[in-house]
Write a protein that holds these residues in place. Structure first.
Motif, mmCIF file in Angstrom:
data_model
loop_
_atom_site.group_PDB
_atom_site.id
_atom_site.type_symbol
_atom_site.label_atom_id
_atom_site.label_comp_id
_atom_site.label_asym_id
_atom_site.label_seq_id
_atom_site.Cartn_x
_atom_site.Cartn_y
_atom_site.Cartn_z
ATOM 1 N N SER A 11 0.809 -1.223 0.000
ATOM 2 C CA SER A 11 0.000 0.000 0.000
ATOM 3 C C SER A 11 0.836 1.264 0.000
ATOM 4 C CB SER A 11 -0.936 0.003 1.216
ATOM 5 O OG SER A 11 -0.184 -0.014 2.412
ATOM 6 N N SER A 326 -3.504 0.993 -3.094
ATOM 7 C CA SER A 326 -2.204 1.598 -2.769
ATOM 8 C C SER A 326 -2.152 3.054 -3.195
ATOM 9 C CB SER A 326 -1.072 0.799 -3.427
ATOM 10 O OG SER A 326 -1.135 0.884 -4.841
ATOM 11 N N SER A 330 -1.708 5.742 -0.122
ATOM 12 C CA SER A 330 -0.384 6.358 0.025
ATOM 13 C C SER A 330 -0.318 7.771 -0.543
ATOM 14 C CB SER A 330 0.685 5.473 -0.624
ATOM 15 O OG SER A 330 0.489 5.356 -2.026
#
Length: 379
Positions: A11, A326, A330
């Motif tokens: 992630s 992800s 992020s």
């Protein structure tokens, strides 16, 4: 000021690459060099093997430590940040132990920021926008009846018989399922020992409307204050929960039957066995696209007639930039980092920002990470 990015797991990578490509001073920490090098070795070789003492020795006053490590690592990293007068960012829920660090962080002028990923994170931004928009609308009346629903879920882009796939160990999903939940339905607190007993359907207003199964998770009620609900509002529904593909409840019926009765060390061992089997049977294949869907819905009624009804809806799936999950987790975390650098966030322990200018700026930056993101009015 150095950004210490700890963890380069599934992630983590899109956001880490974004921060590196922006030219920030970044030290990458990971438990293995090879994984980090594979993820960002083309952008930096400032990669170090993670250990708490090594991180603490490197931290300088004013630095930012980002924890993309397992959940139980967040609190120790945050305490190291306090000791070294550094800021902290993670995507997980604010635990009571993390909240207890607020007074010291305020006294030192430090930002300890959590809940800035996907869920929690983007859902908070959507909720703050909707509540503020409603308060500013001509429809606002303290006597209106309010319904609020916030659902998010990672689902397979290519469906399967199990109606679900895993990007990482399934143990977290199993433990979340057996945790109790609190929400409000029909003006009444709904306390569920097993959230799957409260499954219902919702229709996401995507370009082609799509029905999903949803269920409450965790304790939704503290977020009424977090989202600036007036204590005098008449709240008919308030639910934060998880979204799944239609057919999920039937496909998981045997799982529910078993995990509903586990307890103690033997139960923990059985959950781990089930997790290991699910990982073997239902993990994403390499380069197989995932999908994330989020709907945050706010409706106000007067005399049974809707006077305000808007939904923030997001649909994203894996592509050449990485998995949807992800990217959304992020990249949102990098927005928190940039807001700390710009002195836009309050000191102390905080979650995703409430300031409307920041909310809009963050949502503008998040939009390219999804294939579809829209604010829709049902009226």
């Amino acid at each position: 000021m150095t950004i210490h990015w700890c963890g380069t797991g599934l992630s983590s990578v899109p956001g880490l690459r974004r921060i590196l490509e922006a030219g920030h001073d970044v030290t990458v920490w990971n438990r293995t060099f090879e994984e980090a090098d594979q993820a960002v070795g083309d952008l930096t070789q400032n990669i170090k093997i993670f250990a708490f003492d090594a991180l603490q020795a490197d931290l300088k006053a004013g630095d930012i430590a980002v924890s993309m490590l397992p959940t139980d690592f967040h609190l120790p990293v945050a305490k190291i940040c306090l000791a070294e007068n550094a800021h902290f960012v993670c995507s997980s829920y604010i635990s009571p132990e993390m909240a207890a660090l607020d007074t010291e962080a305020r006294a030192k002028g430090l930002c300890l920021v959590s809940e800035v990923g996907l869920d929690p994170g983007i859902d908070h931004l959507m909720a703050h926008h909707l509540v503020a928009d409603y308060r500013a609308s001509d429809a606002y009346d303290v006597n209106n009846v309010i319904s609020f629903k916030s659902f998010c879920g990672g689902v397979p882009k290519i469906s399967n018989a199990f109606r679900y796939k895993f990007s990482w160990s399934p143990i977290g999903v199993l433990k979340a399922l057996i945790a109790p939940s609190r929400s409000i339905r029909n003006f009444t607190p709904l306390n569920m020992t097993h959230s799957w007993d409260a499954i219902r359907n919702c229709v996401a207003p995507l370009p082609t409307p799509e029905s999903f199964e949803v269920y409450p998770n965790r304790d939704s009620l503290p977020f009424m204050e977090e989202y600036h609900f007036d204590e005098h509002w008449k709240v008919k529904e308030f639910e934060r929960g998880t979204l799944r593909l239609n057919g999920w409840a039937d496909a998981w019926a045997d799982v529910f039957n078993e995990i509903g009765s586990v307890s103690g060390p033997e139960g923990d061992a059985r959950l781990q066995e089930m997790s290991d089997q699910m990982w073997r049977d239902h993990a994403y294949e390499k380069d197989e696209p995932d999908r994330t869907v989020m709907c945050v819905d706010f409706e106000a009624e007067r005399d049974g007639i809707p006077v305000y009804h808007k939904t923030y809806v997001l649909d994203a799936w894996g592509d050449a930039r990485g998995s949807a999950m992800s990217r959304l987790v992020s990249v949102t975390m990098t927005l928190a980092i940039e807001s700390i650098l710009n002195r836009e966030l309050p000191v102390g322990v905080s979650a995703a920002p409430k300031d409307l200018k920041l909310v809009e700026n963050w949502m503008t930056a998040i939009e390219p990470q999804a294939q579809f993101l829209a604010l829709k009015s049902a009226l």
